[in-house]
Scaffold this motif. Structure first.
Motif, PDB file in Angstrom:
ATOM      1  N   ILE A 119      88.596   6.406 -36.123  1.00  0.00           N
ATOM      2  CA  ILE A 119      87.739   6.985 -36.835  1.00  0.00           C
ATOM      3  C   ILE A 119      88.039   8.809 -36.553  1.00  0.00           C
ATOM      4  CG2 ILE A 119      85.101   7.890 -36.910  1.00  0.00           C
ATOM      5  CD1 ILE A 119      84.847   4.730 -36.903  1.00  0.00           C
ATOM      6  N   ARG A 163      78.262  12.515 -36.270  1.00  0.00           N
ATOM      7  CA  ARG A 163      78.408  11.656 -35.197  1.00  0.00           C
ATOM      8  C   ARG A 163      78.106  12.511 -34.012  1.00  0.00           C
ATOM      9  NH1 ARG A 163      82.674   8.762 -38.547  1.00  0.00           N
ATOM     10  NH2 ARG A 163      81.919   6.611 -38.466  1.00  0.00           N
ATOM     11  N   ARG A 179      73.035  11.943 -36.367  1.00  0.00           N
ATOM     12  CA  ARG A 179      72.967  10.664 -35.810  1.00  0.00           C
ATOM     13  C   ARG A 179      72.661  10.733 -34.289  1.00  0.00           C
ATOM     14  NH1 ARG A 179      77.252   6.057 -36.442  1.00  0.00           N
ATOM     15  NH2 ARG A 179      78.468   7.345 -34.743  1.00  0.00           N
ATOM     16  N   ASP A 226      75.463   7.439 -30.284  1.00  0.00           N
ATOM     17  CA  ASP A 226      75.634   6.222 -30.377  1.00  0.00           C
ATOM     18  C   ASP A 226      76.826   5.824 -29.468  1.00  0.00           C
ATOM     19  OD1 ASP A 226      76.396   3.816 -31.539  1.00  0.00           O
ATOM     20  OD2 ASP A 226      77.535   4.469 -33.294  1.00  0.00           O
ATOM     21  N   LYS A 256      82.801   3.269 -27.305  1.00  0.00           N
ATOM     22  CA  LYS A 256      82.409   4.593 -26.860  1.00  0.00           C
ATOM     23  C   LYS A 256      82.048   4.734 -25.528  1.00  0.00           C
ATOM     24  CE  LYS A 256      80.881   5.015 -31.186  1.00  0.00           C
ATOM     25  NZ  LYS A 256      80.193   5.675 -32.555  1.00  0.00           N
ATOM     26  N   MET A 281      69.857   3.845 -39.403  1.00  0.00           N
ATOM     27  CA  MET A 281      71.190   3.160 -39.898  1.00  0.00           C
ATOM     28  C   MET A 281      71.109   1.760 -39.778  1.00  0.00           C
ATOM     29  SD  MET A 281      74.320   5.480 -38.290  1.00  0.00           S
ATOM     30  CE  MET A 281      75.622   4.524 -39.261  1.00  0.00           C
ATOM     31  N   GLU A 334      73.113  -1.165 -39.732  1.00  0.00           N
ATOM     32  CA  GLU A 334      74.370  -1.770 -39.225  1.00  0.00           C
ATOM     33  C   GLU A 334      74.274  -3.069 -38.854  1.00  0.00           C
ATOM     34  OE1 GLU A 334      76.789   1.713 -37.309  1.00  0.00           O
ATOM     35  OE2 GLU A 334      74.904   2.012 -36.419  1.00  0.00           O
ATOM     36  N   GLY A 388      75.740   1.878 -42.261  1.00  0.00           N
ATOM     37  CA  GLY A 388      77.007   2.023 -41.510  1.00  0.00           C
ATOM     38  C   GLY A 388      77.841   0.541 -41.853  1.00  0.00           C
ATOM     39  N   GLY A 389      78.707   0.685 -42.549  1.00  0.00           N
ATOM     40  CA  GLY A 389      79.335  -0.523 -43.262  1.00  0.00           C
ATOM     41  C   GLY A 389      80.561  -0.827 -42.183  1.00  0.00           C
ATOM     42  N   ASP A 440      80.103  -1.271 -39.080  1.00  0.00           N
ATOM     43  CA  ASP A 440      79.484  -2.307 -38.025  1.00  0.00           C
ATOM     44  C   ASP A 440      78.823  -3.439 -38.679  1.00  0.00           C
ATOM     45  OD1 ASP A 440      79.731  -1.492 -35.189  1.00  0.00           O
ATOM     46  OD2 ASP A 440      78.777   0.091 -35.594  1.00  0.00           O
ATOM     47  N   ARG A 477      85.604  -5.240 -35.765  1.00  0.00           N
ATOM     48  CA  ARG A 477      86.317  -4.408 -36.528  1.00  0.00           C
ATOM     49  C   ARG A 477      87.505  -3.878 -35.727  1.00  0.00           C
ATOM     50  NH1 ARG A 477      81.635   0.427 -35.773  1.00  0.00           N
ATOM     51  NH2 ARG A 477      83.316   1.858 -36.104  1.00  0.00           N
ATOM     52  N   CYS A 537      77.670   5.276 -45.235  1.00  0.00           N
ATOM     53  CA  CYS A 537      78.372   6.045 -44.591  1.00  0.00           C
ATOM     54  C   CYS A 537      79.625   5.622 -43.878  1.00  0.00           C
ATOM     55  CB  CYS A 537      77.530   6.893 -43.655  1.00  0.00           C
ATOM     56  SG  CYS A 537      76.891   6.205 -42.312  1.00  0.00           S
TER      57      CYS A 537
HETATM   58  C1  PEP Z   1      79.568   2.354 -39.248  1.00  0.00           C
HETATM   59  O1  PEP Z   1      79.306   1.623 -38.284  1.00  0.00           O
HETATM   60  O2  PEP Z   1      79.768   2.376 -40.326  1.00  0.00           O
HETATM   61  C2  PEP Z   1      79.238   3.967 -38.772  1.00  0.00           C
HETATM   62  C3  PEP Z   1      79.190   4.849 -39.582  1.00  0.00           C
HETATM   63  O3  PEP Z   1      79.240   4.220 -37.383  1.00  0.00           O
HETATM   64  P1  PEP Z   1      80.450   4.109 -36.533  1.00  0.00           P
HETATM   65  O4  PEP Z   1      81.475   3.968 -37.184  1.00  0.00           O
HETATM   66  O5  PEP Z   1      80.421   5.451 -35.689  1.00  0.00           O
HETATM   67  O6  PEP Z   1      80.140   2.953 -35.489  1.00  0.00           O
END
Ligand code: PEP
Ligand code: MG
Length: 746
Positions: free
Chosen positions: A367, A471, A507, A510, A515, A604, A606, A627-628, A630, A640, A677
């Motif tokens: 990402i 983020r 946001r 997270d 992370k 979100m 998720e 949050g597609g 997750d 993922r 997102c």
């Molecule tokens: C998601 O989960 O789609 C998202 C946007 O958050 P992240 O990728 O930072 O977990």
């Protein structure tokens, strides 16, 4: 071990070194070496087989077998006794080869005359380069001393091969690390890049495998081990009160660093004529070979600790390493086994491309690479073994292909591709200021994802209408200590200033899962993606969350503010978070700070659970963003970050699209604004399907806005929706084939 055996093998290694130092060409050198070994070991035959390609071994030199069979006799890995040594990386020692399991008769070599056979792998750091064999007429099993001596010699041959000592005619004799190599990986961020290799952890090259003064080598080894022990003890001291896992690793290091067996084996190798670094590398090679065999996760971890420790020791001995002070080359392309988001952010935009041997499309490092718009290929097998610092490299992020040391034709074709990319970018620039309206009149809001200050200039450049996902954790990940509130205020202010009134959705932090903040005590969880992360941390330990909320309120200072909480799994979590926001506002009011002109608090979505929250949640929440990344991993129960399972499930799977449709319907009842997102928003085909399911706001990395908008401008969402419904009624698993057919016809 008898002294005489030691001095014998030292003598042999001494002669090997002479052969290596001679002016002979590659083949002559190799011939001389087989002669030397046969002579010293008292065998009629000594042969060297090297890999011609991944599957085929070739007889490259022999003393004793028919000379005409050199470069003629070939075998596949696993075939015959030689192939068996290569496949399993294990010694084969038999007094009666023709009757041994797996024996395959090679008539052209004349080997039927020989009864006993001893074959050892020629390997370097777990990489199989070939097989070294001695054979004799007399039926005898070789002593363990003889096996050991041949292994030491094989190790030296491996080093010499690495150094290009046998370079000459023919693929099997061509120099390593000079040939063009094509690696097929997985695309994780599109784009094409040309540049020079920068190894995140450069491999150590041993240039002096043989030494003639064992006493001196022993002293060097002991000195280096002492330095290593002191270093490990220091690290232990520092992390005594910290992370449990890191402590465990360090304890394991200390155990190895003090291990008598480890030291003894290296001392023995030195006594036989190896240099200190060659002895360390031999141990490391064997640990790696074992690592590829063991299934047990714990044991693998420990072997990998040992590997790491050997690396440290090699760096001490050779003075080479990550911190050699070398400078990034021009147009650096980063090569690593894997890398965390924090390390990647440190390199930042200086990189032209990234190639990871492991890695995964769904990881946060990916990402970050996408946020930085750096072409990224993951799953690139053997790239860390093949690439050397400074090598010319071309990365095709669209196809997931890496060309290492490419030849002229590839370079030409690749440069054409880069030019085409530039042209496409120019085309997208021409629609930058156009709204994304489909042919049936549906307008889609095009927002961008960001996380770094450096992302903000893209807001104008890409034509985004605002930031749909900021983020905030990226700012926490790039530092080595917790940022101060005043720093955050200044940063968020700059973000809002740069947005010039366009909306920005911040946001909240997270963290957790992959992370991990270097300065926060990590938790020992068996399943971090399902663990204590994001809003769960924020609610349980609200200190940081409050500080962040305060910073956001102060940065807005009379301007509108949008805040969203990540990973909300149930209504109550949203309520609790909202209550924190209200408490913070109250405190700010009392302190006399100017409050935002308007404040929206979103969530979100998720986890699938939130899609089934009570209607009241949909009524209360200011907006929802899917949050597609997750959501998809939990919907399909497919990690993922795990390439093996991640790709099994298409985003255009009817189940997932129906689920999205359900969320759209629930939001429609309460009029709750909804956006998407995750990474799929930035993939044109996926994006138009999400729009067809009713999503009207898409937030993606800036580089995707052009391609997504360009497709949206050409589609009829009503028609697309019908195609999706038909596919669903037909019982298709995914709507992709039907959708692609429609898109091709546009
Ligand atoms: C998601 O989960 O789609 C998202 C946007 O958050 P992240 O990728 O930072 O977990
Ligand atoms: Mg997420």
């Amino acid at each position: 071990m008898a002294d005489s055996t030691e001095s014998e093998s030292r003598k042999l290694l001494g002669r090997l070194r002479e052969a290596m130092a001679s002016d002979d060409a590659g083949q002559a050198r190799l011939d001389k070496i087989t002669h030397l070994i046969a002579d010293s070991m008292g065998t009629e035959v000594c042969s060297v087989y090297l890999f011609r390609d991944d599957e085929t071994l070739e007889l490259c030199a022999t003393q004793g077998l028919n000379i005409e069979s050199v470069h003629q006799t070939r075998m596949r890995i696993g075939e015959g006794l030689v192939g068996r040594v290569a496949r399993f990386g294990k010694v084969v020692n038999t007094p009666d080869a023709p009757n041994a399991k797996g024996f395959r008769y090679m008539p052209e070599t004349g080997e039927e005359r020989y009864s006993s056979f001893l074959g050892v792998p020629i390997q370097r750091l777990g990489e199989m380069l070939g097989v070294l064999v001695v054979q004799s007429k007399e039926a005898r099993e070789f002593s363990s001393d003889a096996v050991y001596a041949l292994e030491v010699v094989a190790m030296v041959i491996a080093e010499m091969t690495e150094l290009g000592a046998f370079v000459g005619e023919g693929a099997a004799l061509s120099p390593l690390h000079q040939q063009a190599v094509l690696i097929h990986g997985t695309s994780a961020q599109e784009g094409a890049a040309e540049g020079n290799v920068w190894l995140h952890e450069p491999r150590v090259i041993v240039t002096n495998p043989i030494a003639d003064d064992p006493q001196r080598e022993l002293e060097r080894l002991n000195g280096a081990v002492e330095e290593l022990r002191v270093g490990v003890d220091k690290m232990l001291e520092v992390s005594r009160n910290g992370d449990k896992e890191q402590l465990q690793v360090l304890e394991a290091y200390r155990m190895f660093a003090n291990s008598k067996g480890w030291m003894r084996r290296m001392e023995e190798d030195i006594a036989r004529g190896l240099s200190a670094e060659a002895a360390v590398e031999k141990e490391q090679s064997q640990a790696r070979a074992r690592m590829s065999q063991v299934q047990d996760a714990y044991l693998r971890e420990r072997l990998s600790d040992l590997d790491d420790l050997s690396n440290r020791l090699l760096r001490i001995l050779t003075g080479q390493g990550a911190d050699t002070g070398a400078e990034l080359p021009e147009n650096p392309i980063l090569i690593a086994r894997n890398i965390g988001p924090g390390d990647l952010l440190e390199y930042g935009r200086s990189l032209r491309g990234i190639v990871l041997e492991e890695g995964s499309v769904g990881s946060h490092a990916a990402i970050v690479a996408r946020a930085l718009a750096i072409p990224l290929v993951v799953n690139a097998k053997r790239v860390t073994t093949e690439a050397l610092n400074g090598d010319h490299i071309m990365v095709d992020g669209d196809q997931g292909v890496v060309h290492l040391r490419p030849d002229e034709t590839v370079v030409g074709a690749f440069r054409d591709k880069i030019a085409m990319h530039t042209q496409a970018q120019e085309r997208y620039a021409s629609i930058r200021n156009k709204s994304a309206v489909t042919t049936d009149g549906q307008r889609i809001n095009m927002m961008m994802n960001a996380g770094l200050m450096a992302d903000l200039p893209s807001l104008d450049g890409s034509g985004a209408e605002g930031v749909g996902l900021f983020r905030t954790e990226l700012q926490f990940l790039v530092r080595n200590q917790m940022p101060k509130r005043s720093e955050l205020v200044a940063l968020y202010k700059r973000v809002l200033d740069a947005a010039h009134g366009k909306p920005v959705v911040f946001r909240t932090l997270d963290i957790g899962s992959d992370k991990v903040l270097p300065y926060m005590k990590p938790t020992d969880e068996p399943n971090p993606a399902l663990g204590w992360r994001a809003i769960r941390v924020g609610l349980d330990k609200p200190g940081v969350m409050r500080m962040q909320l305060q910073a956001l309120l102060r940065a807005a200072e009379g301007r509108p503010l949008s805040v969203m909480f990540p990973f909300v799994a149930q209504f109550e979590e949203y309520r609790a978070a909202k209550a924190e926001v209200e408490k913070t506002i109250e405190r700010e009011r009392i302190l006399g700070h100017v409050l935002p002109s308007d404040l929206e608090v979103g969530a979100m979505l998720e986890t699938p659970s939130l899609a089934y929250a009570p209607q009241k949640f949909f009524d209360e929440v200011a907006f929802i963003s899917i949050g597609g990344n997750d959501l998809k991993q939990f919907f399909f129960a497919a990690d993922r970050e795990n390439e093996r399972v991640r790709r099994r499930y298409d985003t255009l799977n009817v189940s997932f699209l129906s689920f999205i449709e359900r969320i759209v319907e629930r939001c429609a009842i309460s009029g709750t604004p909804l956006s998407f997102c995750g990474e799929d928003a930035g993939r044109p085909v996926e994006a138009v399907c999400l729009a067809a399911m009713g999503i009207r706001t898409l937030s993606m990395r800036p580089a995707s806005i052009g391609p997504v908008k360009s497709l949206l401008l050409r589609v009829d969402l009503g028609e697309l929706r019908k195609i999706i419904s038909d596919a669903r009624h037909r019982g298709d698993q995914a709507v992709r084939p039907a959708v692609m057919e429609y898109l091709r016809g546009l």
